[in-house]
Design an enzyme around this catalytic site. Structure first.
Site, short mmCIF file in Angstrom:
data_model
loop_
_atom_site.label_atom_id
_atom_site.label_comp_id
_atom_site.label_asym_id
_atom_site.label_seq_id
_atom_site.Cartn_x
_atom_site.Cartn_y
_atom_site.Cartn_z
N ASP A 457 -20.99 -52.73 -1.58
CA ASP A 457 -21.47 -53.21 -0.28
C ASP A 457 -21.16 -54.71 -0.14
OD1 ASP A 457 -22.79 -53.19 2.15
OD2 ASP A 457 -24.64 -52.32 1.37
N ASP A 521 -23.52 -48.12 9.68
CA ASP A 521 -24.92 -47.89 9.30
C ASP A 521 -25.61 -46.98 10.29
OD1 ASP A 521 -25.15 -49.13 6.93
OD2 ASP A 521 -25.95 -51.01 7.71
C1 DGJ Z 1 -25.96 -51.80 4.08
C2 DGJ Z 1 -25.32 -50.46 3.93
O1 DGJ Z 1 -24.44 -50.22 4.96
C3 DGJ Z 1 -26.41 -49.40 3.85
O2 DGJ Z 1 -25.83 -48.12 3.79
C4 DGJ Z 1 -27.26 -49.67 2.65
O3 DGJ Z 1 -26.51 -49.52 1.48
C5 DGJ Z 1 -27.84 -51.07 2.74
N1 DGJ Z 1 -26.81 -52.06 2.95
C6 DGJ Z 1 -28.60 -51.41 1.49
O4 DGJ Z 1 -29.02 -52.71 1.46
#
Ligand code: DGJ
Length: 720
Positions: A457, A521
């Site tokens: 991430d 997301d």
């Molecule tokens: C952002 C990601 O896109 C989410 O899927 C998740 O992993 C969060 N970060 C966790 O902090």
């Protein structure tokens, strides 16, 4: 290879033409002419013009030779692969910079052009720099261009731009690229092409939620299936430039490259800057034609994932930061029971991470939450027959962390100059000791737990960066690539997902070292329909993560039926991201049937050709995936809003073999939505219908009058 070696006075009208090189693949040709006194010119990039024998090559050069126009440079000049004002070009230069306070405008000599199969390599020198350019046309007809500059003089050379450009047909009339934001990535925007120099900059320090992704120039009215298109994509995960120039004295030029900040790239004597690859795609079959070439090109890579894409369960929207062994084991048991194959523990497992305000950088397992480490969870997951995946955010750091206290000098963003973003800053991955530290910490965990999958991430834009007194984005981005590459070298079984606050890192640079992207997301299936559709412009379905989210989406608050969520997730690298321990037995049955369906169909979905079909009803989103041998297809028709007609429109299926006969039936594993018709749709009530590919494409089959938030998935099977 076609080589024309003549010193014909007629040809000399446009500077002496000496050689013609032709690259040909999959219905595309790129024709280059090299003249005695400069870099080669691309005479043609587009539909295959066939073999160009020497006599034709001579005439082709002559046919395109320029005359001198009024009020212009007093001699004919070629539009080279790296045009600058020295050539006569007054659009955006493809190379620019400074040497000892003077502008860098190389005057090229000693030009050497070599062809090996479908690759042309160009070498050239100037007083200050040497150039190496590679143009490689792959078997899918996708052209990659890579420029590298080496400082061969005695003064430092600052490179301010090194971009790849190609000419497109004068008939290009419209431009399409993408924009967007968090939870609404890759939103198309379309307009008429206009005269002038058009530059779109992306300055997010990562690819960006609003990245253009592809800039597509096309003939008037192009759509998913029709129109001639020229598209460009920079394979790079940080700042970029997308550009087109339409000037009265030259053919339109399309290009892209890395956006370089002032002082970012300064070459000392002997140093080389190699720009990221720029990817060019031509098609005469609309946007789906562009995607088909890109998908074929990606699928042919040696590193493309070849094993079946597993059903994932990601813990994020199930538990967020509430990590505890027993509830997670319970989640894993239900996940395995419904057919999940990979269990991914998301954010929250490392020391001090109870919220998004702390602990990034401290990559050790939190002993308070996990007194016996992650071993018991991983053992439980494996005993249930699943792979194990783990979340990291390697590039960033929380001020509230051991790492920040121990190494304040490792920050790429200086806290005094930069605002936090999700309470975090960025580490300087250009520093070898930072890369080593991350590799040591990550490798220890990956090795110890035999982690199969890393969700990598990156949750903030990278602005105001300073490395060794200069902007450090280029070096930082290459540093992040190097850590990914080294992790994969050390742990050859490892798969990596590229995530950046959802879909802020969707590009072919990161995909050279990762196995799928997390496109958003937003797990709201309604919102994801367009996000996935426009991600498919660049990527095939197997590289696009897509999870069944909760009934009530946490980003939009929208309620969506389970079958709709499953239908959307099916057309991707599928998974689940909700607390399945709270599902009813009936819902678990439906999830079980759906994972079985995905496992049956992923071979087709992850190798087939994607078509998007406009049924003339703006409330319908229709995606067709046709097997390479056209023996089968899966079709998803999803309704987003109500349509203009009371009688549902017929579904026309593109891409089938027109001469073959097919049986069309609702797919097993998802329920057929009821729809708003008073009587059932006759052929669906019977169970199936058998028609030729031609009839299916031109006439179609009547749809159910779907309600918004419902989808029908059909199976199309050849019967002879
Ligand atoms: C952002 C990601 O896109 C989410 O899927 C998740 O992993 C969060 N970060 C966790 O902090």
């Amino acid at each position: 290879m076609t080589v024309l070696d003549r010193d014909d006075p007629a040809v000399a009208l446009s500077a002496t033409a000496v050689r013609v090189h032709v690259l040909r693949a999959a219905g595309v040709s790129v024709v280059l002419a090299t003249r005695a006194d400069g870099l080669p010119e691309v005479l043609h990039w587009g539909r295959d013009v066939g073999d160009v024998p020497p006599a034709d090559a001579e005439d082709l050069v002559l046919a395109l030779a320029r005359a001198v126009s009024p009020s212009a440079v007093d001699a004919p000049w070629p539009l080279t692969v790296l045009p600058t004002e020295h050539d006569g070009w007054e659009g955006r230069p493809a190379v620019s910079g400074q040497v000892a306070g003077r502008p860098l405008v190389p005057v090229w000599r000693d030009v050497v052009v070599e062809q090996d199969g479908q690759t042309v390599t160009i070498g050239a020198r100037s007083d200050e720099v040497a150039l190496r350019t590679v143009l490689a046309l792959d078997d899918a007809g996708v052209l990659r261009v890579r420029h590298a500059l080496t400082n061969t003089g005695t003064d430092d050379v600052e490179v301010q731009a090194l971009e790849a450009v190609l000419p497109v047909g004068e008939r290009a009339a419209e431009v399409l690229d993408l924009g967007g934001r968090w939870i609404r990535e890759r939103t198309p925007q379309r307009r008429a092409m206009t005269d002038g120099v058009h530059v779109r900059e992306s300055r997010r320090g990562r690819t960006g939620h609003d990245a253009p992704t592809l800039t597509v120039l096309g003939t008037d009215g192009f759509d998913d299936a029709t129109g001639e298109l020229w598209a460009v994509h920079p394979a790079w995960s940080a700042d970029s430039v997308h550009r087109y120039d339409r000037l009265p004295e030259a053919r339109p030029l399309l290009g892209a490259g890395e956006l370089l900040r002032a002082g970012e790239i300064v070459l000392r004597t002997g140093e080389t800057f190699t720009a990221p690859d720029t990817v060019f795609v031509w098609s005469d079959a609309g946007l789906d034609g562009v995607s088909a070439r890109l998908h074929d090109s990606l699928r042919a890579r040696p590193g493309h994932p070849r094993t079946p894409r597993p059903v994932v369960l990601n813990t994020w929207e199930a538990v967020y930061y509430r990590q505890e062994l027993e509830p997670l084991l319970a989640l894993a048991r239900v996940a395995a029971d419904v057919g999940v194959e990979r269990f991914v523990l998301d954010d929250g497992w490392f020391t001090g991470r109870r919220a998004d305000t702390t602990a990034l950088g401290d990559w050790t397992v939190d002993a308070d939450v996990w007194p016996d480490g992650l071993g018991p969870l991983v053992a439980g997951v494996r005993a249930l027959g699943m792979d194990f995946g783990l979340w990291f955010e390697p590039e960033t750091v929380s001020l509230e962390s051991e790492l920040a206290r121990a190494h304040p000098e490792w920050f790429l963003q200086v806290p005094e100059h930069t605002r936090t973003w999700r309470h975090e800053y960025v580490l300087d991955l250009a520093r070898a000791e930072v890369r080593e530290h991350l590799l040591d910490r990550m490798s220890a965990i990956i090795e110890d737990l035999h982690v199969d999958f890393v969700k990598w991430d990156q949750n903030r834009d990278v602005v105001q960066t300073v490395h060794a007194g200069r902007v450090g984005l280029d070096a930082h981005t290459r540093g992040a690539y190097a850590v990914m590459d080294e992790l994969r070298r050390r742990h050859p079984w490892l798969e990596i997902e590229a995530c950046a606050s959802g879909g802020a890192r969707v590009d072919l640079g990161v995909l050279e070292r990762t196995d799928r992207v997390w496109p958003s997301d937003s797990n709201d299936a309604m919102e994801r329909l367009p996000i996935q559709r426009w991600t498919e412009l660049l990527l095939p379905l197997e590289l696009i993560g897509s999870h069944v989210g909760p009934e009530v989406s946490h980003t939009t608050g929208r309620h969506l039926d389970l079958d709709f969520r499953m239908a959307v997730s099916l057309f991707g690298s599928a998974g689940i991201e909700t607390d399945v321990t709270r599902c009813s037995p009936a819902e678990l049955d439906r999830l079980r049937e759906w994972t079985a369906l995905y496992k049956r169909e992923r071979g087709l979905l992850h190798s087939g050709r994607v078509h998007h079909v406009d049924l003339g009803d703006p409330g319908l989103d229709t995606t067709v995936v046709v097997a390479v041998d056209r023996s089968r297809a899966l079709v998803r028709v999803a309704r987003t809003v109500t349509g203009p007609r009371s009688l549902a429109v017929p579904l026309r299926v593109r891409g089938l073999d027109r001469a073959r006969r097919y049986r069309v039936a609702p797919v097993t594993g998802l329920r057929v939505p009821k729809g708003s018709d008073v009587t059932p749709t006759p052929w669906i009530e019977r169970g199936s219908v058998e028609l030729s590919g031609a009839v299916l494409e031109d006439v179609g089959v009547r749809m159910i009058a779907l309600a918004p938030g419902t989808a029908l998935v059909l199976e199309v099977q050849a019967i002879h």
